[in-house]
Design a protein around this motif. Structure first.
Motif, PDB file in Angstrom:
ATOM      1  N   GLY A  14     -45.164  36.692 -30.425  1.00 47.43           N
ATOM      2  CA  GLY A  14     -44.508  37.818 -31.076  1.00 47.43           C
ATOM      3  C   GLY A  14     -43.168  38.152 -30.461  1.00 47.43           C
ATOM      4  O   GLY A  14     -42.524  39.114 -30.852  1.00 47.43           O
ATOM      5  N   GLY A  15     -42.753  37.356 -29.485  1.00 46.06           N
ATOM      6  CA  GLY A  15     -41.468  37.594 -28.823  1.00 46.06           C
ATOM      7  C   GLY A  15     -40.339  36.908 -29.558  1.00 46.06           C
ATOM      8  O   GLY A  15     -40.487  36.451 -30.682  1.00 46.06           O
ATOM      9  N   GLY A  16     -39.216  36.851 -28.905  1.00 47.07           N
ATOM     10  CA  GLY A  16     -38.051  36.203 -29.483  1.00 47.07           C
ATOM     11  C   GLY A  16     -36.809  37.047 -29.283  1.00 47.07           C
ATOM     12  O   GLY A  16     -36.785  37.968 -28.463  1.00 47.07           O
ATOM     13  N   LEU A  17     -35.794  36.731 -30.035  1.00 49.21           N
ATOM     14  CA  LEU A  17     -34.494  37.399 -29.950  1.00 49.21           C
ATOM     15  C   LEU A  17     -34.278  38.298 -31.156  1.00 49.21           C
ATOM     16  O   LEU A  17     -34.594  37.920 -32.280  1.00 49.21           O
ATOM     17  CB  LEU A  17     -33.361  36.374 -29.961  1.00 49.21           C
ATOM     18  N   GLN A  18     -33.696  39.440 -30.894  1.00 55.80           N
ATOM     19  CA  GLN A  18     -33.262  40.337 -31.961  1.00 55.80           C
ATOM     20  C   GLN A  18     -32.002  41.050 -31.484  1.00 55.80           C
ATOM     21  O   GLN A  18     -31.726  41.094 -30.280  1.00 55.80           O
ATOM     22  CB  GLN A  18     -34.345  41.373 -32.285  1.00 55.80           C
ATOM     23  N   LEU A  19     -31.280  41.606 -32.425  1.00 52.34           N
ATOM     24  CA  LEU A  19     -30.129  42.412 -32.035  1.00 52.34           C
ATOM     25  C   LEU A  19     -30.617  43.616 -31.237  1.00 52.34           C
ATOM     26  O   LEU A  19     -31.631  44.215 -31.574  1.00 52.34           O
ATOM     27  CB  LEU A  19     -29.351  42.899 -33.264  1.00 52.34           C
ATOM     28  N   ALA A  20     -29.876  43.965 -30.216  1.00 56.22           N
ATOM     29  CA  ALA A  20     -30.236  45.113 -29.381  1.00 56.22           C
ATOM     30  C   ALA A  20     -29.574  46.390 -29.882  1.00 56.22           C
ATOM     31  O   ALA A  20     -29.890  47.477 -29.397  1.00 56.22           O
ATOM     32  CB  ALA A  20     -29.834  44.850 -27.932  1.00 56.22           C
ATOM     33  N   GLN A  21     -28.667  46.251 -30.830  1.00 54.75           N
ATOM     34  CA  GLN A  21     -27.978  47.408 -31.394  1.00 54.75           C
ATOM     35  C   GLN A  21     -27.572  47.063 -32.832  1.00 54.75           C
ATOM     36  O   GLN A  21     -27.567  45.896 -33.210  1.00 54.75           O
ATOM     37  CB  GLN A  21     -26.762  47.790 -30.559  1.00 54.75           C
ATOM     38  N   PRO A  22     -27.251  48.047 -33.628  1.00 50.88           N
ATOM     39  CA  PRO A  22     -26.878  47.772 -35.020  1.00 50.88           C
ATOM     40  C   PRO A  22     -25.635  46.876 -35.100  1.00 50.88           C
ATOM     41  O   PRO A  22     -24.712  46.991 -34.292  1.00 50.88           O
ATOM     42  CB  PRO A  22     -26.574  49.154 -35.600  1.00 50.88           C
TER      43      PRO A  22
ATOM     44  N   LEU B 155      -9.596  41.100 -33.534  1.00 53.06           N
ATOM     45  CA  LEU B 155     -11.031  40.876 -33.706  1.00 53.06           C
ATOM     46  C   LEU B 155     -11.807  42.186 -33.592  1.00 53.06           C
ATOM     47  O   LEU B 155     -12.834  42.361 -34.258  1.00 53.06           O
ATOM     48  CB  LEU B 155     -11.547  39.868 -32.681  1.00 53.06           C
ATOM     49  N   ASN B 156     -11.343  43.098 -32.776  1.00 54.00           N
ATOM     50  CA  ASN B 156     -12.025  44.378 -32.616  1.00 54.00           C
ATOM     51  C   ASN B 156     -11.890  45.282 -33.837  1.00 54.00           C
ATOM     52  O   ASN B 156     -12.575  46.293 -33.935  1.00 54.00           O
ATOM     53  CB  ASN B 156     -11.541  45.106 -31.356  1.00 54.00           C
ATOM     54  N   ARG B 157     -11.055  44.907 -34.769  1.00 56.30           N
ATOM     55  CA  ARG B 157     -10.959  45.658 -36.021  1.00 56.30           C
ATOM     56  C   ARG B 157     -12.176  45.403 -36.900  1.00 56.30           C
ATOM     57  O   ARG B 157     -12.398  46.108 -37.881  1.00 56.30           O
ATOM     58  CB  ARG B 157      -9.680  45.290 -36.756  1.00 56.30           C
ATOM     59  N   ALA B 158     -12.952  44.370 -36.552  1.00 61.54           N
ATOM     60  CA  ALA B 158     -14.138  43.999 -37.331  1.00 61.54           C
ATOM     61  C   ALA B 158     -15.386  44.102 -36.462  1.00 61.54           C
ATOM     62  O   ALA B 158     -15.331  43.952 -35.249  1.00 61.54           O
ATOM     63  CB  ALA B 158     -13.991  42.576 -37.858  1.00 61.54           C
ATOM     64  N   THR B 159     -16.497  44.343 -37.136  1.00 60.45           N
ATOM     65  CA  THR B 159     -17.788  44.364 -36.453  1.00 60.45           C
ATOM     66  C   THR B 159     -18.631  43.199 -36.957  1.00 60.45           C
ATOM     67  O   THR B 159     -18.290  42.542 -37.954  1.00 60.45           O
ATOM     68  CB  THR B 159     -18.554  45.670 -36.722  1.00 60.45           C
ATOM     69  N   LEU B 160     -19.735  42.999 -36.293  1.00 63.91           N
ATOM     70  CA  LEU B 160     -20.671  41.972 -36.723  1.00 63.91           C
ATOM     71  C   LEU B 160     -21.142  42.227 -38.151  1.00 63.91           C
ATOM     72  O   LEU B 160     -21.356  41.293 -38.915  1.00 63.91           O
ATOM     73  CB  LEU B 160     -21.850  41.922 -35.747  1.00 63.91           C
TER      74      LEU B 160
END
Length: 141
Positions: free
Chosen positions: A61-69, A122-127
């Motif tokens: 049940g583990g793995g990777l996920q985003l830590a923030q939006p 680049l900081n003008r954009a988000t993920l």
């Protein structure tokens, strides 16, 4: 500017996680998908976790996920962090600079400004502006 493959894969991991934020991905799964070695991707994931962008859980049940939006992850911040040890040119290195032009070079200041402008842009954009959906859908509903 040219980004290292390390940074390239870091951005790919973030985009992939952002495209399906409720799901946990394994490093092995992402390595297969991106056709890169698991060991290399594990180093990338470690740096992303250290930056606070990815959370990791071991075991079933583990793995990777985003830590923030995704909307709070600035692309320039990610790139700057992942490229920390990559000098744009030799004279930007902390040690080992053998350039004989360094004492009177007037290019260095312009390159620093260009690099700062690159990160700023680049900081003008988000993920969130770069979400990736493997099925080609543009939005999730």
């Amino acid at each position: 500017m040219r980004l290292t493959s390390f940074t390239d894969y870091g951005l790919r991991v973030l985009m992939r996680l952002a495209g399906d934020p409720s799901r946990a991905f394994s490093t092995a799964e992402l390595a297969r998908e991106f056709q890169v070695s698991r060991a290399h991707l594990a180093k990338v994931v470690s740096k992303l976790a250290n930056g606070g962008w990815v959370s990791t859980r071991r075991g079933g049940g583990g793995g990777l996920q985003l830590a923030q939006p995704a909307a709070s992850i600035r692309l320039g911040e990610v790139v700057a962090q992942l490229e920390t040890n990559q000098a744009l040119v030799e004279c930007f290195q902390a040690s080992g600079n053998t350039c004989t032009l360094t004492p009177t070079c007037r290019l260095k200041v312009r390159l620093k400004a260009a690099n700062a402008a690159f990160i700023s842009e680049l900081n003008r954009a988000t993920l969130a502006d770069c979400l990736y959906y493997p099925d080609g859908a543009r939005t999730r509903g």
